[in-house]
Design a protein around this motif. Structure first.
Motif, PDB file in Angstrom:
ATOM      1  N   ALA A  43       0.836  -1.205   0.000  1.00 55.44           N
ATOM      2  CA  ALA A  43       0.000   0.000   0.000  1.00 55.44           C
ATOM      3  C   ALA A  43       0.865   1.246   0.000  1.00 55.44           C
ATOM      4  N   MET A  44       1.913   1.243   0.819  1.00 53.98           N
ATOM      5  CA  MET A  44       2.784   2.411   0.859  1.00 53.98           C
ATOM      6  C   MET A  44       3.494   2.589  -0.475  1.00 53.98           C
ATOM      7  N   GLY A  45       3.805   1.465  -1.146  1.00 49.54           N
ATOM      8  CA  GLY A  45       4.437   1.551  -2.458  1.00 49.54           C
ATOM      9  C   GLY A  45       3.533   2.262  -3.452  1.00 49.54           C
ATOM     10  N   VAL A  46       2.282   1.834  -3.501  1.00 51.01           N
ATOM     11  CA  VAL A  46       1.324   2.464  -4.421  1.00 51.01           C
ATOM     12  C   VAL A  46       1.180   3.944  -4.077  1.00 51.01           C
ATOM     13  N   TYR A  47       1.027   4.191  -2.775  1.00 49.59           N
ATOM     14  CA  TYR A  47       0.834   5.560  -2.310  1.00 49.59           C
ATOM     15  C   TYR A  47       1.981   6.467  -2.736  1.00 49.59           C
ATOM     16  N   SER A  48       3.219   5.996  -2.461  1.00 48.18           N
ATOM     17  CA  SER A  48       4.355   6.883  -2.749  1.00 48.18           C
ATOM     18  C   SER A  48       4.570   7.026  -4.246  1.00 48.18           C
ATOM     19  N   MET A  49       4.273   5.936  -4.989  1.00 50.76           N
ATOM     20  CA  MET A  49       4.458   6.008  -6.434  1.00 50.76           C
ATOM     21  C   MET A  49       3.526   7.067  -7.027  1.00 50.76           C
ATOM     22  N   LEU A  50       2.257   7.018  -6.600  1.00 52.47           N
ATOM     23  CA  LEU A  50       1.294   7.975  -7.142  1.00 52.47           C
ATOM     24  C   LEU A  50       1.585   9.384  -6.656  1.00 52.47           C
ATOM     25  N   ARG A  51       1.948   9.495  -5.388  1.00 52.49           N
ATOM     26  CA  ARG A  51       2.251  10.811  -4.844  1.00 52.49           C
ATOM     27  C   ARG A  51       3.446  11.457  -5.538  1.00 52.49           C
ATOM     28  N   LEU A  52       4.476  10.611  -5.714  1.00 54.09           N
ATOM     29  CA  LEU A  52       5.698  11.105  -6.325  1.00 54.09           C
ATOM     30  C   LEU A  52       5.403  11.639  -7.711  1.00 54.09           C
ATOM     31  N   ARG A  53       4.598  10.886  -8.462  1.00 53.23           N
ATOM     32  CA  ARG A  53       4.239  11.314  -9.809  1.00 53.23           C
ATOM     33  C   ARG A  53       3.488  12.624  -9.769  1.00 53.23           C
ATOM     34  N   ALA A  54       2.530  12.707  -8.814  1.00 51.64           N
ATOM     35  CA  ALA A  54       1.743  13.913  -8.714  1.00 51.64           C
ATOM     36  C   ALA A  54       2.637  15.102  -8.394  1.00 51.64           C
ATOM     37  N   GLU A  55       3.645  14.880  -7.493  1.00 50.59           N
ATOM     38  CA  GLU A  55       4.511  15.991  -7.115  1.00 50.59           C
ATOM     39  C   GLU A  55       5.391  16.432  -8.264  1.00 50.59           C
ATOM     40  N   VAL A  56       5.920  15.457  -9.012  1.00 50.81           N
ATOM     41  CA  VAL A  56       6.743  15.810 -10.165  1.00 50.81           C
ATOM     42  C   VAL A  56       5.939  16.673 -11.116  1.00 50.81           C
ATOM     43  N   LYS A  57       4.669  16.265 -11.325  1.00 48.33           N
ATOM     44  CA  LYS A  57       3.821  17.028 -12.239  1.00 48.33           C
ATOM     45  C   LYS A  57       3.556  18.434 -11.689  1.00 48.33           C
ATOM     46  N   ILE A  62      -6.307  -0.890   1.604  1.00 51.58           N
ATOM     47  CA  ILE A  62      -7.211  -0.734   0.459  1.00 51.58           C
ATOM     48  C   ILE A  62      -7.608   0.733   0.297  1.00 51.58           C
ATOM     49  N   LEU A  63      -7.923   1.363   1.424  1.00 44.80           N
ATOM     50  CA  LEU A  63      -8.327   2.766   1.311  1.00 44.80           C
ATOM     51  C   LEU A  63      -7.174   3.637   0.823  1.00 44.80           C
ATOM     52  N   THR A  64      -5.955   3.321   1.293  1.00 48.35           N
ATOM     53  CA  THR A  64      -4.798   4.089   0.811  1.00 48.35           C
ATOM     54  C   THR A  64      -4.691   3.982  -0.697  1.00 48.35           C
ATOM     55  N   ILE A  65      -4.792   2.749  -1.195  1.00 46.70           N
ATOM     56  CA  ILE A  65      -4.623   2.542  -2.630  1.00 46.70           C
ATOM     57  C   ILE A  65      -5.756   3.231  -3.399  1.00 46.70           C
ATOM     58  N   VAL A  66      -6.993   2.993  -2.957  1.00 45.65           N
ATOM     59  CA  VAL A  66      -8.134   3.554  -3.696  1.00 45.65           C
ATOM     60  C   VAL A  66      -8.076   5.079  -3.681  1.00 45.65           C
ATOM     61  N   MET A  67      -7.806   5.649  -2.515  1.00 44.00           N
ATOM     62  CA  MET A  67      -7.795   7.107  -2.438  1.00 44.00           C
ATOM     63  C   MET A  67      -6.646   7.701  -3.245  1.00 44.00           C
ATOM     64  N   SER A  68      -5.467   7.049  -3.210  1.00 45.91           N
ATOM     65  CA  SER A  68      -4.355   7.597  -3.996  1.00 45.91           C
ATOM     66  C   SER A  68      -4.678   7.526  -5.477  1.00 45.91           C
ATOM     67  N   LEU A  69      -5.247   6.393  -5.898  1.00 41.23           N
ATOM     68  CA  LEU A  69      -5.609   6.261  -7.313  1.00 41.23           C
ATOM     69  C   LEU A  69      -6.600   7.344  -7.698  1.00 41.23           C
ATOM     70  N   ASN A  70      -7.533   7.574  -6.782  1.00 38.46           N
ATOM     71  CA  ASN A  70      -8.569   8.542  -7.048  1.00 38.46           C
ATOM     72  C   ASN A  70      -8.008   9.955  -7.152  1.00 38.46           C
ATOM     73  N   GLU A  71      -7.003  10.207  -6.334  1.00 37.90           N
ATOM     74  CA  GLU A  71      -6.440  11.557  -6.315  1.00 37.90           C
ATOM     75  C   GLU A  71      -5.399  11.777  -7.399  1.00 37.90           C
ATOM     76  N   ALA A  72      -4.873  10.670  -7.919  1.00 34.47           N
ATOM     77  CA  ALA A  72      -3.843  10.808  -8.954  1.00 34.47           C
ATOM     78  C   ALA A  72      -4.448  11.559 -10.133  1.00 34.47           C
ATOM     79  N   GLU A  73      -3.611  12.390 -10.712  1.00 35.80           N
ATOM     80  CA  GLU A  73      -4.157  13.235 -11.779  1.00 35.80           C
ATOM     81  C   GLU A  73      -4.425  12.450 -13.042  1.00 35.80           C
ATOM     82  N   GLU A  74      -5.255  12.976 -13.870  1.00 30.62           N
ATOM     83  CA  GLU A  74      -5.560  12.369 -15.163  1.00 30.62           C
ATOM     84  C   GLU A  74      -4.288  12.170 -15.971  1.00 30.62           C
TER      85      GLU A  74
END
Lengths: 769, 148
Positions: A751-765, B136-148
């Motif tokens: 979960a932390m992997g997914v979180y940081s991967m998406l966050r990192l991408r968002a921050e770069v953008k 699960i919530l971390t993953i779903v929420m991050s996916l949801n917040e990730a930009e287009e």
């Protein structure tokens, strides 16, 4: 003793809170701990000097013969006393030196953890726990060298120190494990008396591995280069770790194992040659350096070389010299480092060439420096004199290459005198230098340590029977493995060592007189040698390693998901398939096929249809939904075979998977044929192979029954032993709870992997736009 | 920017919007029910965690990330941390009784005529529950917040 070791870690954890109460007096407050430890260890002096060895034992992992067991004999006691005694003044000193530093709390956390690890190292009676403490000192040393973490240089030097000592640490671990296996016990007290150790075929490997560890830790040639670079640390750290204690860990271990390994020729040769070279190289580099901390660092290298050489020589004299020299060096070098810090603090420069005439501005520091310097030079009536005389005596008694070692020792003594004068006399006498800050006396916290340590050097020099009776005699006994009759004194009559000392004093005086004029040529010579020295090898090795890492990342981690999956699946297919076919063969027995109910057939048919549809559909949403149907069918099968837990889990997982996929689908481009014909066939083949393998595995598993299944045990034991009727849950949270604990950690990491991967991408953008 | 993102997923159906308000507490109750009875009947921390996560995901679909975060009150990744902590803590009491790590400890007593069984196992299951839900919530929420 366990509590004595652990107290350091406990106080370390509390240090940040204590900061809030004690503010600027934090150094004095925390120093109470090592002061108390000094008294505690001192209370063992009567017993240990009487020849007793105090053993204490706490079982840690008895199956692996790993224990938290402690041994206090002369050698351990001497180190423990030095660590806590010098530690007391270092903590006070650091409070003044780093006064108002924003990370002072953090500094004390690491410093106290280091102190506790070092105590654990010298008290351990178990090879494995010793190694654990050994590595802890490496890690804390790394954190302390890189304490000024905003400074790129400090970070680089910290990493260098870490890599060199930890690489050696790996070798050491191998050596210690072999040593423990050969001698049949991991308890040091038993290793030391083990029979037949030297006849073992592994002995060469043991000696080389152990020495790789101790040589890197104690900065022996050719690994000496990291120590001067470690001077990037704040001065209290240099004074404590990189002169008085941590770098002596290697020396300690060699001394500790000397009774077991000392008789081996390889041990003698390696220790004498590496020690001799290190000693001479160290003192030469100390003479040629101009930064006050560098000079002291190289002279520490010299001292470490001398100590290694003395262990290698191994005669009675050498052991006496070893213990005395070690004690003397820790006292004067700790003092000199603290003085160097005070000079830097008060004058604003580290450069010796710019200092001079400071004795009027800093009288107390100057006095302490003079005494400590005389001890470094090895002049009477300081304790350093006794150490040096004994060292010369020991070299004369050497059985291997005595004359060669003697030449090195006398050269070292001469250069050492010049170095001592450069550090202790040059800044304080002569004409007043031009320093960036107007100098004045250091605060009491900064001169207390040097004064006490210098005074101790003087006291021990005048009354040598004090240290002898307290610890030196007992330490010699532990290093030698048997008791040795001797007494320490300043005056041994006119003998060869005294004459050699006199000669080296004259030579040293001449060298010091030339100190100013030799700067330029020596710098030139050193520049040439630094292009071929061992440090170049270190840098080559590091860049080759990062190059290799980059190459294999390009090849293996190429970022194409499909390739990763093919590699994973095909590896499984080949390995498992080969094992299956070679061990079991191909049996396609379909027993019991007649008992399958028609609704089970229906579900199976549904699953096959769903799978086929997923492959050929052009709608992503349709594919996702169909995969969901497939999953629900599996859940149905679980429920039909009375596994409700699995069924529920499957349904929930399927639901969430569909949700996740839908979330991702939003972001994909429109559907189109991206794969080439070749890729389609390749992927299809891999998929079919994997499906075939799984089918064969299942059939094989149903066909063979080598053992009774364990499920009977779970059914029976579930309620009586675990108070639960739901076997699945009992297995998850009780019988196999450790597995589950591991799994929730994996889940969290994912979960932390997914979180940081998406966050990192968002921050770069965000940064870009 | 969050406005735009939220719209991507946020549903505009009145039915879902209203239904999720009532479904969320029911689902959470159900998840607690599954968690507590798990040791004897079908259920347990893992399943209960999935149900709880599902409840919040449904709410998220109806109301968007921001309001979900508001009613959740904590960051989902803090739930993971808490869950791991519970898991590790539940492993420790056995040490004080000289038993192997993770050996279950039970305390049962009677409260208004009903036997209440407390145990480290329950704490452990609670840890699993929180980790599953948090992950699960971390993953779903991050996916949801990730930009287009």
């Amino acid at each position: 003793m366990l509590f004595a070791v652990l107290s350091g870690f406990i106080v370390a954890a509390l240090a940040p809170w204590l900061m809030g109460f004690l503010k600027d007096r934090i150094g004095w407050g925390l120093a109470l701990l090592p002061a108390g430890l000094t008294l505690y260890f001192a209370s063992f002096i009567p017993a240990v000097s009487g020849g007793e060895v105090v053993l204490q034992h706490w079982a840690w992992m008895p199956i692996l013969d790993v224990h938290l067991s402690f041994m206090l004999d002369g050698l351990s006691l001497m180190f423990a006393l030095l660590i806590s005694f010098i530690g007391t003044f270092i903590l006070i000193y650091a409070g003044a030196y780093l006064k108002g530093h924003e990370y002072l709390g953090r500094f004390y956390v690491i410093m106290l953890s280091f102190m506790a690890s070092m105590l654990g190292l010298v008290l351990s009676n178990n090879l494995i726990s010793l190694f654990v403490f050994w590595e802890l000192t490496s890690v804390t040393s790394y954190l302390l060298i890189g304490f000024n973490h905003r400074d790129l240089d400090a970070r680089k030097c910290a990493l260098q120190g870490l890599f060199v000592t930890v690489a050696g640490g790996l070798a050491l671990m191998a050596g210690l494990v072999m040593l423990g296996l050969v001698s049949g016990s991991f308890q040091i007290s038993e290793v030391l008396v083990a029979d037949g150790l030297l006849e073992s075929p592994l002995i060469t490997g043991i000696i080389i591995c152990v020495l790789l560890g101790t040589f890197t830790k104690s900065a022996q040639f050719p690994f000496h280069f990291w120590l001067p670079n470690a001077m990037a640390a704040p001065t209290p750290v240099s004074a404590y770790l990189h002169s008085a204690t941590m770098v002596k860990a290697g020396i300690y271990l060699m001394a500790r194992l000397n009774p077991a390994l000392g008789e081996h020729m390889l041990w003698t040769v390696l220790l004498c040659s590496a020690g001799g070279i290190t000693m001479l190289l160290g003192v030469y580099l100390a003479y040629s350096a101009t930064g006050v901390k560098k000079v002291l660092a190289y002279s520490t290298v010299m001292a470490l070389g001398t100590l290694t050489m003395l262990i290698g020589i191994g005669t009675d004299y050498a052991m006496i010299a070893f213990a005395s020299f070690l004690l003397g060096h820790s006292l004067y070098k700790g003092a000199l480092f603290m003085i160097a810090g005070a000079l830097d603090h008060e004058t604003g420069t580290k450069d010796l060439t710019r200092m001079g005439g400071l004795r009027k501005a800093m009288p107390i520091t100057a006095t302490a420096a003079l005494i400590a310097g005389l001890s470094l030079a090895g002049l009477p009536p300081l304790f350093g004199f006794i150490g040096k005389e004994l060292m010369l005596e020991a070299v004369l008694s050497a059985e291997w290459q005595s004359s060669l070692l003697l030449v090195a020792a006398v050269l070292t003594a001469s250069l050492g005198i010049a170095v001592a004068a450069a550090v202790a006399i040059k800044p304080f006498w002569g004409k007043v230098g031009d320093t960036p800050k107007k100098p004045h006396e250091a605060p009491v916290g900064m001169w207390l340590g040097p004064v006490v340590l210098a005074a101790t050097s003087l006291l021990f020099g005048i009354l040598p029977f004090l240290p002898e009776g307290w610890v030196v005699a007992a330490a010699v006994t532990s290093v030698k493995g048997q008791s040795v009759d001797f007494y320490l004194s300043l005056w041994h009559g006119i003998n060869l060592p005294l004459i050699l000392s006199g000669a080296s004093l004259v030579a040293g005086a001449v060298l010091y007189a030339l100190w100013g004029r030799t700067r330029a040529p020596l710098t030139m010579v050193n520049d040439v040698f630094s292009r071929v020295g061992p440090e170049v090898g270190y840098f080559r090795f590091m860049s080759a390693m990062t190059g290799f890492a980059a190459w294999q990342t390009r090849v293996l981690q190429n970022g194409v998901m499909g390739i990763y999956m093919i590699v994973l699946i095909m590896t499984t297919v080949v390995l498992a398939g080969y094992t299956l076919l070679s061990q079991y063969g191909l049996h396609l027995t379909l027993t019991g096929i007649g008992e399958v109910h028609f609704y089970e057939w229906a579900i199976a048919l549904l699953m096959v249809m769903a799978a086929v549809y997923v492959i050929f559909t052009r709608s992503r949403l349709g594919a996702v939904a169909t995969i969901g149907a497939l999953g629900f069918s599996v859940a149905l099968i679980f429920i039909l075979f009375s596994a409700p837990d699995l069924g529920i889990t499957q349904v929930l997982i399927e639901t969430l998977t569909v949700i996740l996929l839908v979330l991702v689908l939003f972001r994909l481009p429109g559907f189109s044929h991206y794969s080439s014909r070749f890729e389609i066939w390749r992927d299809g083949t891999v998929a079919v192979l994997f499906g075939g393998l799984m089918t064969l595995l299942m059939l094989g598993a149903l066909d063979t029954r080598y053992f009774e299944t364990i499920s009977g045990f779970f059914v029976e034991a579930s309620y009586p032993e675990a108070q639960g009727r739901n076997i699945v849950n009992v297995i998850l949270v009780d019988f196999r709870a450790l597995d589950t604990l591991g799994e929730i950690f994996v889940l969290a990491i994912a979960a932390m992997g997914v979180y940081s991967m998406l966050r990192l991408r968002a921050e770069v953008k965000d940064d870009r736009g | 920017m969050t406005e735009v993102k939220a719209k991507v997923i946020k549903s505009n159906t009145v039915i879902l919007h209203t239904a999720s308000l009532f479904l969320l507490p029911l689902q959470l109750l159900f998840s607690m029910f599954l968690l507590l009875r798990g040791h004897d009947e079908p259920g347990g921390g893992f399943i209960a965690g999935l149900v709880a996560a599902g409840a919040f995901v449904l709410y998220l679909f109806a109301h968007g990330v921001d309001s979900t975060r508001k009613i959740l009150r904590v960051e989902p990744h803090d739930l993971i941390g808490a869950g791991l902590l519970f898991g590790v803590i539940s492993a420790l009491p056995a040490i004080f009784f000289g038993q192997a790590l993770l050996t279950a400890q039970w305390w049962s007593f009677y409260l208004v005529g009903t036997e209440v069984k407390l145990s480290t196992v329950l704490l452990f299951d609670l840890g699993v529950y929180l980790v599953v839900m948090g992950s699960i919530l971390t993953i779903v929420m991050s996916l949801n917040e990730a930009e287009e």
